[in-house]
Design an enzyme around this catalytic site. Sequence first.
Site, PDB file in Angstrom:
ATOM      1  N   GLY A   1      95.507  18.499 -12.778  1.00 42.08           N
ATOM      2  CA  GLY A   1      95.126  19.726 -12.076  1.00 42.08           C
ATOM      3  C   GLY A   1      93.639  19.675 -11.803  1.00 42.08           C
TER       4      GLY A   1
ATOM      5  CB  CYS B   1      88.210  16.959  -8.238  1.00 42.98           C
ATOM      6  SG  CYS B   1      86.617  17.778  -8.335  1.00 42.98           S
TER       7      CYS B   1
ATOM      8  CD  GLU C   1      85.510  21.790 -13.189  1.00 47.12           C
ATOM      9  OE1 GLU C   1      86.172  22.602 -13.860  1.00 47.12           O
ATOM     10  OE2 GLU C   1      85.494  21.781 -11.944  1.00 47.12           O
TER      11      GLU C   1
ATOM     12  CE  LYS D   1      84.285  12.785  -6.200  1.00 49.86           C
ATOM     13  NZ  LYS D   1      84.153  12.787  -7.641  1.00 49.86           N
TER      14      LYS D   1
ATOM     15  CG  ASN E   1      88.123  12.122  -7.464  1.00 51.20           C
ATOM     16  OD1 ASN E   1      87.621  11.595  -8.458  1.00 51.20           O
ATOM     17  ND2 ASN E   1      87.747  13.306  -7.026  1.00 51.20           N
TER      18      ASN E   1
END
EC number: 1.1.1.22
Length: 440
Positions: A257, A260, A155, A204, A208
Site C-alpha cells: 500500500g 507510492c 515513510e 525512479k 518502485n
Amino acid sequence: MNIAVVGTGYVGLVTGVALSEIGHHVTCIDIDIEKVKRMKQGKSPIYEPGLEDLMKANIERGRLDFTKCYEEAFAEAEVAYIAVGTPEKADGTADLRFIEVVAESIGRHVQRDTIVVTKSTVPVGTNDYVRQLVEKNLFENVNIDVVSNPEFLREGSAVHDTFHGDRIVIGANSQHAADTIEQINVPFGLPIYKTDIQSAEMIKYASNAFLATKISFVNEISNLCDKLGANIEDVTAGMGMDARIGNKFLNAGIGYGGSCFPKDTSALVQLAEQAGQPFELLRAVMNVNEKQKRLLVEKAKERFGSLQGKTVALLGLAFKPNTDDMREAASITIAQELILEGANVIGYDPIATENAKKVLPGAVAYADSPEEACKTADFAMILTEWDDIQAVSLEEYKAWLKEPVLFDGRNCYNPAEAAEKGIQYHSIGRQTTGTDLVLQ
Ligand SMILES: NC(=O)c1ccc[n+]([C@@H]2O[C@H](COP(=O)([O-])OP(=O)(O)OC[C@H]3O[C@@H](n4cnc5c(N)ncnc54)[C@H](O)[C@@H]3O)[C@@H](O)[C@H]2O)c1
Ligand SMILES: O=c1ccn([C@@H]2O[C@H](COP(=O)(O)OP(=O)(O)O[C@H]3O[C@H](CO)[C@@H](O)[C@H](O)[C@H]3O)[C@@H](O)[C@H]2O)c(=O)[nH]1
C-alpha cells in the site's frame, strides 16, 4: 547555499530539514497555512521518527524557516526544490496539476539564475515541461536550469534513509546544474549517480515498479506455499541467500500500500501504454496486489462460513509501521470487505487513528489499545506490524478474544507456538495451526 523547498509533505519537509542539517539555508513553502504555523514552532505535521528534533535544532541555528509566501522564500534562493504531490488520476496517469501550479509560481518569483530541482516522482518528460512552464512565467531576465533528483526515502524511516540512502540520483542536461546539485549533496556522504534527465525520471519509476514486482512475486509464491504445504519464511530465507536475489523486501503479506507503489506502478503502466509499449508484467503485479489485499477476508470467510454479526479487531491501520499515512492502506479494503460481509469492525492503530477516521468506512469503531480492540471482538486480524502490536503475547490473545482465532497478515508469530498456546492461527504462506483446538 540558499535553497527553497516547495511542498512540505513527507518528502519536502524531510528534504528541507536534512538540507539544513548539512549546513544549507533552507526556506520551506507550503500553501497550507495551518501546517506552516505548526512548523514554524518546530512541530512536525507528519509522524516521522527523528524529524521533529532535527527541525527544532535547525530552526534554532537559524538555517531553517517556513513560509506560505513565495516572495519571501525566493528573495535569496539559488535553488528551488519541487516536492509537491503527484497523485493518481482516475485514468491511472500521474496528476501533474500541483507541479504545474508550482512551476508557474516559481517562474513568477525567481529573482536570479535558479536551478529547479524536481524531487517529486514525475513521468519521463515532465522536467522539460517544468522548464517550459517556469520560463513562460519569468518576470526577471534570468537563466533557469532543471534537474531531476528523484527521492527514494521510505515513510517511517525517512530521516534515516535520507542520511543513509543507497544513492542520490542527479539527472541534468547541463554540467553546471549537475555539479551544483552534486556539491549541495556531497555532505551526505552517499554515492552520487549522475545521468541525463529522462533516465533519472525513469530510474525512479523503474525502482518502485521493481520493488512492487518483488512483493507481488513473493505473495504469489506464498499463496502457492499455502496450497502445497511449503513455508514461505523458509522459502524466502533460502532464496535470499542467493546474492543475485538478495534477502531484502521478500516479506509476504497483505499486498503493498502507501502513497507510492500503487500510484507509481499505475503511472508507469499508463506511460508504457502511451508509448505503444504495453507493460504486461506490471499490470499483473497490480492485479496480484489487489487480490492479495482481500486474502485475509477470504480466509476468514472460509473459516467461519459467514461473517454476519461477527466483530473483528483490526490491529494496525496504517499501510506500514512507524507512519501515520493511510494512503492506499490495505486496512481500507479489508474494513470495507468485512462490513460488506455483515461484520462489525473495531480498529486499533498507535498513531494513524485520526487519519484512519477520514478514510475508513464510517461504521468502523476505534479502540485505544490492542487489548480494548480484542476484548470487544470475536477474532482478530493483524494488518500492520507495529512494535506494540507484535509485543502482544499469544497468551493475551487467548485471554482477550471471544474466539481465539488470529489472522496474521504480517507473519508475526510462530505457527506451532500459537497452536500450543491455544490459538487457531492463520498466517500468510504457512500452514494454519490449531485447527484441532476446540473453540467456543
Ligand atoms: N511519501 C513518500 O514516501 C515519497 C517518497 C519518494 C517520493 N515521493 C514523491 O514525492 C512527491 C511528494 O510526496 P509526499 O508524500 O511528500 O506528498 P504530500 O502529499 O505528503 O505533500 C505535498 C505537500 O505539498 C503542498 N502543496 C501543494 N501544492 C502546493 C503549492 N502550490 N505550493 C506549496 N505547497 C504546495 C501540500 O500542502 C502538501 O503539504 C510525490 O511525487 C511522491 O510520489 C514520495
Ligand atoms: O517485503 C516487503 C516490503 C514492503 N511491503 C509493503 O510494501 C509497502 C511499501 O513499503 P515501503 O517500501 O517500506 O514504504 P514506502 O514508504 O511506500 O516506500 C516506497 O515508496 C517510496 C515512494 O516512492 C520510495 O521512495 C521507497 O524507496 C519505496 O520503498 C507497504 O505496504 C509494505 O507493507 C511488503 O509487503 N513486503
